[in-house]
Design a protein around this motif. Structure first.
Motif, PDB file in Angstrom:
ATOM      1  N   LEU A  59       0.827  -1.201   0.000  1.00  0.00           N
ATOM      2  CA  LEU A  59       0.000   0.000   0.000  1.00  0.00           C
ATOM      3  C   LEU A  59       0.864   1.255   0.000  1.00  0.00           C
ATOM      4  O   LEU A  59       0.598   2.212  -0.747  1.00  0.00           O
ATOM      5  N   ILE A  60       1.905   1.262   0.827  1.00  0.00           N
ATOM      6  CA  ILE A  60       2.814   2.409   0.881  1.00  0.00           C
ATOM      7  C   ILE A  60       3.456   2.645  -0.485  1.00  0.00           C
ATOM      8  O   ILE A  60       3.509   3.783  -0.974  1.00  0.00           O
ATOM      9  N   SER A  61       3.926   1.581  -1.116  1.00  0.00           N
ATOM     10  CA  SER A  61       4.603   1.714  -2.408  1.00  0.00           C
ATOM     11  C   SER A  61       3.654   2.221  -3.486  1.00  0.00           C
ATOM     12  O   SER A  61       4.030   3.066  -4.310  1.00  0.00           O
ATOM     13  N   ILE A  62       2.421   1.721  -3.500  1.00  0.00           N
ATOM     14  CA  ILE A  62       1.435   2.181  -4.486  1.00  0.00           C
ATOM     15  C   ILE A  62       1.169   3.667  -4.297  1.00  0.00           C
ATOM     16  O   ILE A  62       1.202   4.456  -5.254  1.00  0.00           O
ATOM     17  N   ALA A  63       0.900   4.073  -3.055  1.00  0.00           N
ATOM     18  CA  ALA A  63       0.565   5.464  -2.776  1.00  0.00           C
ATOM     19  C   ALA A  63       1.736   6.395  -3.053  1.00  0.00           C
ATOM     20  O   ALA A  63       1.582   7.441  -3.705  1.00  0.00           O
ATOM     21  N   VAL A 113      -5.352   5.105   2.016  1.00  0.00           N
ATOM     22  CA  VAL A 113      -4.241   5.658   2.799  1.00  0.00           C
ATOM     23  C   VAL A 113      -4.591   5.711   4.289  1.00  0.00           C
ATOM     24  O   VAL A 113      -3.715   5.616   5.148  1.00  0.00           O
ATOM     25  N   ARG A 114      -5.870   5.807   4.596  1.00  0.00           N
ATOM     26  CA  ARG A 114      -6.298   5.859   5.996  1.00  0.00           C
ATOM     27  C   ARG A 114      -5.929   4.598   6.770  1.00  0.00           C
ATOM     28  O   ARG A 114      -5.906   4.604   8.004  1.00  0.00           O
ATOM     29  N   PHE A 115      -5.626   3.514   6.073  1.00  0.00           N
ATOM     30  CA  PHE A 115      -5.265   2.267   6.747  1.00  0.00           C
ATOM     31  C   PHE A 115      -3.781   2.188   7.118  1.00  0.00           C
ATOM     32  O   PHE A 115      -3.363   1.237   7.770  1.00  0.00           O
ATOM     33  N   LEU A 116      -3.004   3.171   6.692  1.00  0.00           N
ATOM     34  CA  LEU A 116      -1.581   3.174   7.000  1.00  0.00           C
ATOM     35  C   LEU A 116      -1.325   3.619   8.439  1.00  0.00           C
ATOM     36  O   LEU A 116      -2.132   4.343   9.034  1.00  0.00           O
ATOM     37  N   ASP A 117      -0.177   3.236   8.954  1.00  0.00           N
ATOM     38  CA  ASP A 117       0.255   3.770  10.244  1.00  0.00           C
ATOM     39  C   ASP A 117       0.421   5.283  10.116  1.00  0.00           C
ATOM     40  O   ASP A 117       0.667   5.804   9.013  1.00  0.00           O
TER      41      ASP A 117
END
Length: 210
Positions: A59-63, A113-117
């Protein structure tokens, strides 16, 4: 001596991100497992973990990849010889074109993105703020005499309100594609509803000529 990356490593990594973005966009991030990502990529789970240690890393890499591309196009337009209204038009055209080829990543950025730390989320949001700031500078430049224009940011957010949610209603093969919509957005934002006209070469224009 450590081994270097295989020549296909970057291509494989890009493919994994594209497949993961498609799954996250269609199924939702919480409902997608690493097993499903591995299956969509035609990889074993062990191979997938060679590229990304967990789902959050994907998810981090996609965003971050998506936002970095948006920031790069803003920097490129700002560094060009375009100025004034033409610079803002180019920013609009470029970002809409970027969204056209990255609809899954854009949906993931918008929804997941809301699911990220917190630290990872703030890093992505800071990159987004840089993109918005670039557009706000172009908007402020069209309002001479307002050096600290209090409306530049709100006007910019209204502009993003038009372009950021296209994926919710634009369909492949629809009457208007992204290339046709971009000048409509620019005309509407810069000239008001009376300035909007159907772009030459759009699907609707071609239909009327038949």
């Amino acid at each position: 001596m450590p081994r270097g990356k295989a020549a296909s490593y970057d291509d494989q990594s890009e493919f994994i991100l594209a497949q993961a973005a498609q799954l996250f966009a269609r199924r939702g991030y919480p409902a997608t497992s690493m097993n499903q990502v591995a299956a969509a990529c035609g990889l074993s789970k062990a191979t997938l973990y060679h590229y990304h240690k967990d789902k959050s890393s994907l998810l981090i890499s996609i965003a971050e990849t998506h936002v970095a591309q948006l920031a790069a196009l803003v920097a490129e337009v700002e560094a060009s010889t375009e100025a004034g209204e033409e610079q803002l038009r180019q920013l609009i055209y470029r970002i809409v074109a970027q969204y056209a080829g990255a609809q899954d990543a854009h949906r993931v950025l918008t929804d997941d993105v809301r699911f990220l730390d917190e630290a990872d989320r703030e890093r992505v949001l800071d990159q987004e703020r840089q993109v918005v700031a670039g557009f706000a500078r172009a908007v402020a430049a069209l309002r001479p005499g307002t050096a600290s224009d209090a409306l530049a940011k709100p006007l910019t957010m209204l502009l993003f309100g038009m372009v950021n949610w296209m994926f919710t209603w634009m369909k492949p093969g629809g009457r208007l594609d992204h290339a046709s919509i971009a000048p409509i957005v620019a005309d509407l934002f810069l000239g008001g509803i009376g300035a909007v006209k159907l772009p030459e070469g759009s699907a609707q224009t071609r239909a009327r000529m038949r």
